[in-house]
Design a protein around this motif. Structure first.
Motif, mmCIF file in Angstrom:
data_model
loop_
_atom_site.group_PDB
_atom_site.id
_atom_site.type_symbol
_atom_site.label_atom_id
_atom_site.label_comp_id
_atom_site.label_asym_id
_atom_site.label_seq_id
_atom_site.Cartn_x
_atom_site.Cartn_y
_atom_site.Cartn_z
ATOM 1 N N ARG A 245 -33.105 -6.833 5.927
ATOM 2 C CA ARG A 245 -33.838 -6.922 7.245
ATOM 3 C C ARG A 245 -35.176 -6.008 6.822
ATOM 4 O O ARG A 245 -35.597 -6.291 5.820
ATOM 5 C CB ARG A 245 -32.738 -6.329 8.247
ATOM 6 N N GLU A 246 -35.374 -5.161 7.650
ATOM 7 C CA GLU A 246 -36.739 -4.649 7.565
ATOM 8 C C GLU A 246 -36.708 -2.976 6.817
ATOM 9 O O GLU A 246 -37.826 -2.196 7.157
ATOM 10 C CB GLU A 246 -37.384 -4.330 8.692
ATOM 11 N N SER A 247 -35.398 -2.359 6.431
ATOM 12 C CA SER A 247 -35.417 -1.249 5.790
ATOM 13 C C SER A 247 -34.457 -1.487 4.465
ATOM 14 O O SER A 247 -33.666 -2.412 4.136
ATOM 15 C CB SER A 247 -34.584 -0.309 6.658
ATOM 16 N N ASP A 248 -34.632 -0.303 3.635
ATOM 17 C CA ASP A 248 -33.979 -0.543 2.400
ATOM 18 C C ASP A 248 -32.418 -0.461 2.580
ATOM 19 O O ASP A 248 -31.948 0.110 3.576
ATOM 20 C CB ASP A 248 -34.481 0.761 1.431
ATOM 21 N N THR A 249 -31.827 -0.927 1.742
ATOM 22 C CA THR A 249 -30.280 -1.104 1.920
ATOM 23 C C THR A 249 -29.801 -1.140 0.478
ATOM 24 O O THR A 249 -30.269 -1.040 -0.450
ATOM 25 C CB THR A 249 -30.229 -2.425 2.419
ATOM 26 N N ALA A 250 -28.325 -0.833 0.596
ATOM 27 C CA ALA A 250 -27.814 -0.625 -0.642
ATOM 28 C C ALA A 250 -26.273 -1.492 -0.744
ATOM 29 O O ALA A 250 -25.876 -1.767 0.296
ATOM 30 C CB ALA A 250 -27.214 0.823 -0.646
ATOM 31 N N VAL A 251 -26.071 -2.019 -1.852
ATOM 32 C CA VAL A 251 -24.736 -3.027 -1.678
ATOM 33 C C VAL A 251 -23.991 -2.485 -3.216
ATOM 34 O O VAL A 251 -24.371 -2.139 -3.943
ATOM 35 C CB VAL A 251 -25.471 -4.352 -2.296
ATOM 36 N N ASP A 252 -22.756 -2.376 -2.765
ATOM 37 C CA ASP A 252 -21.549 -2.362 -3.950
ATOM 38 C C ASP A 252 -21.096 -3.577 -4.263
ATOM 39 O O ASP A 252 -20.532 -4.265 -3.413
ATOM 40 C CB ASP A 252 -20.536 -1.512 -3.466
ATOM 41 N N VAL A 253 -21.078 -3.848 -5.806
ATOM 42 C CA VAL A 253 -20.426 -4.963 -6.175
ATOM 43 C C VAL A 253 -19.243 -4.652 -7.231
ATOM 44 O O VAL A 253 -19.879 -3.756 -8.164
ATOM 45 C CB VAL A 253 -21.580 -5.934 -6.754
ATOM 46 N N ALA A 254 -17.876 -5.161 -7.253
ATOM 47 C CA ALA A 254 -17.063 -4.668 -8.151
ATOM 48 C C ALA A 254 -16.959 -5.910 -9.131
ATOM 49 O O ALA A 254 -16.739 -7.294 -8.353
ATOM 50 C CB ALA A 254 -15.769 -4.304 -7.540
ATOM 51 N N ILE A 255 -16.888 -6.017 -10.211
ATOM 52 C CA ILE A 255 -16.359 -6.959 -11.155
ATOM 53 C C ILE A 255 -15.337 -6.607 -12.134
ATOM 54 O O ILE A 255 -15.181 -5.362 -12.228
ATOM 55 C CB ILE A 255 -17.679 -7.805 -11.797
ATOM 56 N N GLN A 256 -14.633 -7.574 -12.724
ATOM 57 C CA GLN A 256 -13.712 -7.082 -13.638
ATOM 58 C C GLN A 256 -13.899 -7.946 -14.903
ATOM 59 O O GLN A 256 -14.483 -9.113 -14.809
ATOM 60 C CB GLN A 256 -12.281 -7.195 -13.228
ATOM 61 N N ARG A 257 -13.240 -7.469 -16.066
ATOM 62 C CA ARG A 257 -13.301 -8.296 -17.456
ATOM 63 C C ARG A 257 -12.863 -9.643 -17.330
ATOM 64 O O ARG A 257 -11.691 -9.715 -16.667
ATOM 65 C CB ARG A 257 -12.868 -7.443 -18.631
ATOM 66 N N THR A 258 -13.339 -10.446 -17.867
ATOM 67 C CA THR A 258 -12.788 -11.864 -17.982
ATOM 68 C C THR A 258 -11.203 -11.864 -18.660
ATOM 69 O O THR A 258 -11.423 -11.308 -19.798
ATOM 70 C CB THR A 258 -13.609 -12.751 -18.783
ATOM 71 N N PRO A 259 -10.456 -12.212 -17.727
ATOM 72 C CA PRO A 259 -8.811 -12.340 -18.588
ATOM 73 C C PRO A 259 -8.740 -12.828 -19.978
ATOM 74 O O PRO A 259 -9.360 -13.921 -20.417
ATOM 75 C CB PRO A 259 -8.198 -13.003 -17.540
ATOM 76 N N ARG A 260 -7.939 -12.025 -21.171
ATOM 77 C CA ARG A 260 -7.885 -13.004 -22.234
ATOM 78 C C ARG A 260 -6.758 -12.079 -22.919
ATOM 79 O O ARG A 260 -6.338 -11.064 -22.538
ATOM 80 C CB ARG A 260 -9.264 -12.696 -22.882
ATOM 81 N N ILE A 261 -6.425 -12.654 -24.067
ATOM 82 C CA ILE A 261 -5.455 -11.652 -25.023
ATOM 83 C C ILE A 261 -5.867 -11.847 -26.263
ATOM 84 O O ILE A 261 -6.479 -12.665 -26.844
ATOM 85 C CB ILE A 261 -4.040 -12.845 -24.875
#
Length: 397
Positions: A245-261
């Motif tokens: 919108r018209e003011s500064d904003t903050a966003v939190d994003v969580a990710i995880q490693r790609t599953p593998r063996i």
């Protein structure tokens, strides 16, 4: 006949008086009524000299009274809830319209800007400017309106105009941006850890990289909606809506490693007939339990709670093991060493030794045989002489 009587009993009469802004009754105004959200009706009437019409409607219905007139109008129908026989006064206004032009701060016309009109807090119209930056409103009640103009990338403009007759007005939009701070973390851990060098992308705006604290900041046009995308090699991709919108904003994003063996053997070389310990871990280095281990298509073991399996090496050369769990798999190769198939030792070569001649007679040609001692020369003397010669040669260099 009884059916007709029952239908008449279910009807009630509304005595409706149409009045202008000053409360004066209006004659020759076309009025119609609907109910059941428009499924019922209409009932059409024209006001008499006293400004009244009689409308027969279903008893208990929510009735909406509309105007169909060139001179007078209502922005929304008049609602009569739970209709009973009664008198109703319906105020109306003279009709008017507005031609609104939207420009930016440099005077250029703004196409596809959204223009909304409100009167007394009630929504009236919602339109978009054409290629010339113009909106022509439908007929509305004459009076004062609040005009709200918006477009992606511009600050919202709210202004008031008086609409009478055919009104012309101009509104101005100013471009602007806001800062969006995105914090990217790995929430696999109890305390999510910041992720460095993750790519944060806002389509049509740009891409920035997170720093060691997991943060990245990007300037984004105001009043815009996007799909924010976060990527990093070895990690899953996150996509989520971003509303600026018209003011500064903050966003939190969580990710995880790609599953593998990952599968690692304890030894790279194993004697055939012996066993080797192999360990299966996931993308975080944690044990992968209950993974099936195969070799050459045959099952040879299953990993325990520690992700470990002990499997046999039954042949020489490269032996490949595969650990599988669900849709994930990994391989590890060891070299099988067969002790019975080692190289044949090289044959021992015997060097013949020539015995020195026992004949002490001097050769007739005057040359002493090798190993014989001539006058003043012995094998030791020859060796010493050669050594001295080598030293002198090195000094001359």
């Amino acid at each position: 006949m009884s059916g007709v009587g029952a239908a008449q009993e279910d009807r009630v009469t509304l005595t409706v008086t149409i009045v202008d802004q000053n409360g004066d009754a209006l004659s020759d105004v076309d009025v119609y009524a609907t109910w059941d959200d428009g499924a019922g009706g209409p009932v059409n009437e024209t006001t008499r000299a006293n400004g009244q019409v009689l409308l027969d409607v279903p008893e208990g219905a929510d009735v909406r009274i509309h105007l169909d007139d060139d001179e007078y109008i209502r922005n929304s129908p008049y609602l009569v809830a739970d209709a009973t026989t009664r008198s109703v006064e319906v105020p109306v206004s003279q009709s008017a319209s507005a031609t609104l032009t939207v420009r930016d701060t440099e005077g250029a016309r703004v196409e596809n800007a959204r223009v909304q009109l409100y009167r007394s807090g009630q929504f009236v119209t919602d339109q978009r400017t054409n290629a010339d930056g113009v909106v022509e409103t439908p007929l509305v009640e004459a009076g004062e309106y609040r005009v709200v103009t918006t477009k992606d990338g511009f600050f919202r403009n709210s202004t008031r105009i008086a609409v009478t007759g055919e009104t012309e007005a101009t509104t101005t939009l100013e471009e602007g941006s806001a800062l969006v701070t995105v914090t990217v973390t790995d929430d696999h851990f109890e305390d999510p850890r910041p992720i460095r060098n993750a790519s944060v992308t806002v389509p049509s705006v740009g891409t920035v990289q997170t720093l060691s604290d997991g943060e990245a900041t990007i300037s984004v046009p105001v009043n815009s909606d996007y799909t924010l995308e976060v990527t990093k090699a070895g990690y899953g991709t996150s996509s989520q809506p971003l509303r600026v919108r018209e003011s500064d904003t903050a966003v939190d994003v969580a990710i995880q490693r790609t599953p593998r063996i990952d599968l690692v053997p304890a030894n790279e070389r194993v004697v055939v007939g012996e066993t080797v310990r192999i360990e299966a871990t996931d993308e975080y280095g944690d044990p992968v339990a209950n993974a099936t281990v195969t070799q050459g298509g045959a099952e040879v073991g299953t990993t325990d709670a520690s992700g470990v399996a002990t499997v046999p090496v039954d042949s020489g050369g490269n032996v490949t093991f595969t650990a599988t769990k669900g849709d994930l798999s990994a391989t590890a190769t060891v070299q099988g060493i067969d002790p019975d198939a080692t190289d044949t030792p090289a044959e021992t070569t015997t060097t013949a030794t020539t015995e020195p001649p026992t004949d002490t007679e001097t050769p007739t040609d005057g040359v002493l045989p090798i190993g014989e001692s001539g006058p003043g020369f012995t094998p030791v003397t020859v060796v010493v002489a050669l050594a001295l010669f080598a030293v002198l040669a090195l000094r001359r260099r």
